[in-house]
Structure formats: structure tokens, C-alpha cells
Design an enzyme around this catalytic site. Structure first.
Site, short mmCIF file in Angstrom:
data_model
loop_
_atom_site.label_atom_id
_atom_site.label_comp_id
_atom_site.label_asym_id
_atom_site.label_seq_id
_atom_site.Cartn_x
_atom_site.Cartn_y
_atom_site.Cartn_z
N ASP A 66 0.84 -1.20 0.00
CA ASP A 66 0.00 0.00 0.00
C ASP A 66 0.88 1.25 0.00
OD1 ASP A 66 -2.26 1.83 0.74
OD2 ASP A 66 -3.30 -0.04 1.16
N HIS A 95 -3.70 6.15 3.70
CA HIS A 95 -4.46 5.02 3.16
C HIS A 95 -3.97 3.69 3.73
CE1 HIS A 95 -5.73 2.13 -0.02
NE2 HIS A 95 -6.77 2.94 -0.14
N SER A 139 -11.19 -0.25 -1.21
CA SER A 139 -9.96 -0.30 -0.42
C SER A 139 -10.24 -0.63 1.04
CB SER A 139 -9.22 1.04 -0.48
OG SER A 139 -8.41 1.13 -1.61
#
Length: 533
Positions: A158, A190, A345
């Protein structure tokens, strides 16, 4: 002289006829002059070494003549057990020469991959954990077995992870930075958010699993396919040397245009025993058009909303294996505290966390995990989307009254200071990127990143009680993701750029070996039967 000329002309004609395909990516955002080269499955280590030596010589010769590209050369080298390849910056003539090697399967332009999530408002109710352990929406507790993923390692491929966040309790380490930006932190938020859903004490499903941060996307949430393939390769090798691939989970909450190279790399990780959870994408379209979601061997995850409907943004279609909570999910943010994000996600790490949980509880691994998730799930999703073969929403077994819950560890009973549902953590001092945790001298730092074969930090986590106080409303400036708007990100200090280092070269090709491969009858049969295998 005449015989030699005949041989040279014949070799050139055969090479042209059998040149590997240089794939076209007309709808993708490509990295200028950057390519991924995949070798055929039967390429031996010696063949691969010879090819690299030849490439070094050819590339140097071409660049010396033209000198039109800056920082050219090999960037990443991939060496799975059954898949070899590399990426780099090359001019057009070098790429044509590469494609002529009969050991090359295909050449693919390097494309940009992005995260599949967006930042939204803070302080919305947390519901994903409760939903995956209860038969109906609206439950107020997360019930789970006390094994909680212990002994399993989760790889977050990621934007990086704030490994110092209090929710990870010292179970997270920094592994690798394939972005090579010298910035060993999560500047996007994220990766920290998705990791909190997987293994966090407060927000996570597998609350005792370990986590390894593998940074493949920059602080803007995007990066080249070549770096993502390198991150997969690094993760597989690290898992092999630290507990085994059958005790490893990989989460990939990212995606982009269809990529044969990325799909092949993901398939290799699965073949070697890892479980891969992949986000389906946020374009409300067929997931079959994106990678790595379109790879059949991974577990591709669509997003659900609180009412068990498919999230309006979630991709759909034949590639979807499961649905998981993805709308308005609260999890960890860099520096401490929490934030809300939505996207596939956020759905994929629910599946990755539950996979780690089941692997520890039931001893399953690899492809069997996705099948088990389908068995335990509930047929709850409404409007799964055109051509979607499933409406299954993940569940840890509580919805069906059986395994996996032999010794439940329920959420604490409600009290003024200890609410029953997971709440946002009380704000604390922000962790410093790369700062080692107390009692964990083995944890890598930004100047000393973890390498495959490096042992994990100490097993037990501190076990201190976590304050149950709800986190007061706080707006967190988030990143802007493709096609969506969000508040401007918090300012980050600049970080130096570190270019990749090309791999050195060596000897030339073996002419006798090439002659046999070109004119031996076995070559033709192998070439056509294995080209797409």
C-alpha cells in the site's frame, strides 16, 4: 563468408518472426519509456543471467549512440519460483531488441496504479466489525475467537503504514519501500487505515496478527506497476524466510488498467501459498477490466454499505468473489487517532483480516481460505451488479451459529467508559515515523529498512487496557483520490528522491544455445504451447 552471412540472415529472420509481443495500453496512464519484461515460464536461472548480461551490453551501446533518455537502465528484478522478469527505463530500439529474445514472453508498458479509497467525514458510527460477526445488520458488538489471528503475518502492500500507531501495539514493522522516495512513512493515510482494519487492537479483525508495511505507492496514493510487482516479490520472499507463505496474507487495496505482468505476479504469490485479498475498484463498472482484481486466483472484494446493499461506487462483474463492509469505515490514521474512509480499499482489508483470523483458527491456507470465506458468508447483498456471480457478504461464522467461535471473546459490556462497539481511540502523541518501540530493538527504521530474512520483533504485545473514551469530533485533512474530491492534505516535509540502481551486467548469449533453440524442432513446439501459460 557466404555461409556466415546466410546464418546471420536466417537468425535475423527467425528472431523477427518470433519476437515477443510488445503490449499496447491505450487506455492506461503510462510511465514514459518505462517497461516491464516478463520471461517465459521455462526460463532457467542461467538463461535469465545471460539475458541480463546481454541487456546491459545492448542498452549501454544504444544509449551511447543516442543518449536521449535520462536515468535509463534496469530498475527492478523479479524472481519468483516460476516467474522471472524485470522493469526499467529503455529507449525504443532497446525494447525491440529485448522482444527478439526467444526467452521473453511479453513486454508491457509500465502504468500508474492508484489506491481504491477516499477520505470522508470523521466520527461516523463504526459498523464493519459488528457486521461480520452477526447475522443481521445493526448489531452493536463484535464477537470473535480469542486466537484472533495469532501466528499469521499480514503484508500491507500500500502507501506505507504508521507502524508506531498505538492500535498496532508493537506488532507492526516497516518492511520495504519500493517507491524509493526515501520517505519510510505513510504520507497518504491510506495504508495505515487499511492496516488498522486488518490487525488493529481497536479497529481490527485479526487483533493478534503481525503486520509488515510494504510501500509501493507514493504519498499521493499512486505509483508504477513495476514497483507493485517488486513489492509482491519482496513480500513472498520475506514470508518464505519468516514463518512461511502458508501463514501469510497480502492485502492490495489498489488497482489500475489491466496488466498481464501484475496479474502474473499476484498469481505467483497465490501459487506459493499466500492468500491475496484485492480491492475490486471504485468505478461502478466491470472489475474484469482492472488489475490485479481480474486475476482469477486472488480473492476480489466488492464493497457493501450498512444496509447490505452494494456500495454505489463498487465495481461488479464475474471477477467478484465476495463483498465486505466498505462504506464509512473508521480505522487508524497516521500520527494517532482515527478517520473515516470509503471504498473497496476498505472492503478488501476486512477480507484480509478475516482470512488471517481463519488461518489461525482453522489451520487453512492459500486458495482454501477464499472458499471457506464463501462458505461462512451470508447471502445478504442486494443489487450485486450485472454479471456478478455472488451476493455473499463475509462473516466469521457467528451468523451460522457454528465455527469459528469455540471460545468467544466478546466486546466489553457497555459502561460509561467502556462502550460495546469499537470506538475511535483517545488522541495521543503522534508516533514518529521509524521510531523503534520500547523493548523491540529489531524493528527497522527509515535508515535501516527490513530485509527478507530479518526476524520479527518480540512476540507478546503490551496488553495494556485501551481507553474506551470516544474520540471527540475532529476533521482530518485527507488525500484526493482519482475521480473524487477531498480536503487538501496536511503539509508534509519534503523528502529526497533516490533513483533506482541498475543491475550490473556480465557475459553475452551462448551462440550454440541460440542456434539449437532457433532451429531445433522442439523449440517451435514449446514456443507455441507455452506462450500464454
Amino acid at each position: 563468408m557466404g555461409v556466415f552471412r546466410f546464418i546471420s540472415i536466417s537468425l535475423a529472420a527467425v528472431s523477427a518472426a518470433n519476437a515477443a509481443q510488445i503490449l499496447s495500453m491505450p487506455h492506461a496512464q503510462t510511465v514514459p519509456n518505462s517497461y516491464i519484461v516478463m520471461m517465459k515460464d521455462d526460463t532457467s536461472d542461467d538463461d535469465f543471467n545471460h539475458h541480463q548480461s546481454w541487456l546491459q551490453s545492448t542498452h549501454t551501446h544504444n544509449i551511447t549512440r543516442r543518449a536521449t533518455i535520462q536515468n535509463a537502465g534496469m530498475r527492478h528484478k523479479y524472481n519468483f519460483s516460476k516467474m522471472k522478469g524485470y522493469s526499467g527505463i529503455f529507449d525504443e530500439e532497446t525494447i525491440k531488441d529485448i522482444a527478439k529474445d526467444p526467452k521473453v514472453m511479453f513486454v508491457e508498458p509500465d502504468t500508474i496504479i492508484s489506491v481504491h479509497g477516499k477520505v470522508e467525514q470523521s466520527n461516523v458510527p463504526s459498523w464493519g466489525l459488528a457486521r461480520i460477526s452477526n447475522p443481521q445488520p445493526g448489531a452493536g458488538s463484535y464477537i470473535y475467537d480469542s486466537s484472533a489471528g495469532e501466528g499469521i503475518t499480514v503484508y500491507s502492500v500500500d502507501t506505507g503504514v504508521d507502524v508506531n500507531h498505538e492500535d498496532f501495539e508493537g506488532r507492526a514493522i516497516w518492511g520495504s519501500n519500493q517507491v524509493n522516495d526515501g520517505d519510510d512513512r505513510d504520507g497518504s493515510g491510506h495504508g495505515t487505515h487499511t492496516s488498522g482494519t486488518m490487525v488493529g487492537k481497536e479497529f481490527g479483525i485479526a487483533k493478534k496478527a503481525k503486520l509488515v508495511a510494504v510501500k509501493v505507492l507514493g504519498n499521493d496514493g499512486s505509483g508504477p506497476t513495476s514497483g507493485i510487482v517488486a513489492g509482491i516479490n519482496w513480500s513472498v520472499e520475506h514470508a518464505r524466510q519468516n514463518g512461511g507463505t502458508k501463514k501469510a496474507v497480502m492485502n492490495m487495496s489498489l488497482g489500475g488498467s489491466s496488466s498481464s505482468a501484475l496479474n502474473r505476479a499476484a498469481a505467483q504469490a497465490v501459487e506459493q501459498g499466500m492468500f491475496l485479498s484485492v480491492a475490486a475498484g471504485n468505478d461502478n463498472q466491470d472489475a474484469q477490466s482492472s488489475s490485479p482484481a481480474s486475476e482469477p486466483s486472488v480473492c476480489t472484494v466488492g464493497s457493501s454499505a450498512e444496509d447490505d446493499s452494494r456500495s454505489s461506487f463498487s465495481n461488479w462483474g464475474p471477477a467478484i468473489d465476495l463483498f465486505a463492509p466498505g462504506s464509512n469505515i473508521i480505522s487508524a490514521r497516521p500520527g494517532g487517532g482515527s478517520q473515516s474512509m470509503s471504498g473497496t480499499s476498505m472492503a478488501a482489508p476486512h477480507v484480509a483480516g478475516l482470512a488471517a483470523y481463519l488461518m489461525a483458527l482453522e489451520g487453512i491456507s492459500g486458495g482454501a481460505v477464499c472458499d471457506r470465506l464463501k462458505e461462512l458468508g451470508t447471502s445478504s447483498i442486494t443489487d450485486a451488479g450485472p454479471g456478478t456471480p455472488t451476493n455473499v457478504l463475509i462473516n466469521n461464522g457467528g451468523a451460522k451459529g457454528g465455527k469459528p467461535n469455540p471460545n468467544p471473546a466478546p466486546s466489553p459490556s457497555p459502561s460509561p467508559s467502556q462502550p460495546s462497539e469499537p470506538q475511535q481511540p483517545t488522541p495521543s502523541q503522534p508516533g514518529q515515523p521509524g521510531e523503534p518501540f520500547p523493548g523491540e530493538p529489531q524493528q527497522p527504521t527509515p535508515s535501516q529498512p527490513g530485509q527478507p530474512g530479518e526476524p520479527f520483533p518480540g512476540e507478546p504485545f503490551p496488553g495494556e487496557p485501551f481507553p474506551g473514551e470516544p474520540f471527540p469530533g475532529e476533521s482530518f485533512p485527507g488525500e484526493s483520490f482519482p475521480g473524487e474530491s477531498a480536503p487538501a492534505p496536511a503539509p508534509m516535509p519534503p523528502s529526497p528522491q533516490h533513483p533506482h540502481t541498475p543491475y550490473p551486467g556480465g557475459d553475452n548469449f551462448d551462440f550454440d544455445g541460440l542456434w539449437k533453440k532457433y532451429f531445433g524442432g522442439e523449440h517451435w513446439r514449446k514456443m507455441f504451447s507455452s506462450f500464454w501459460n
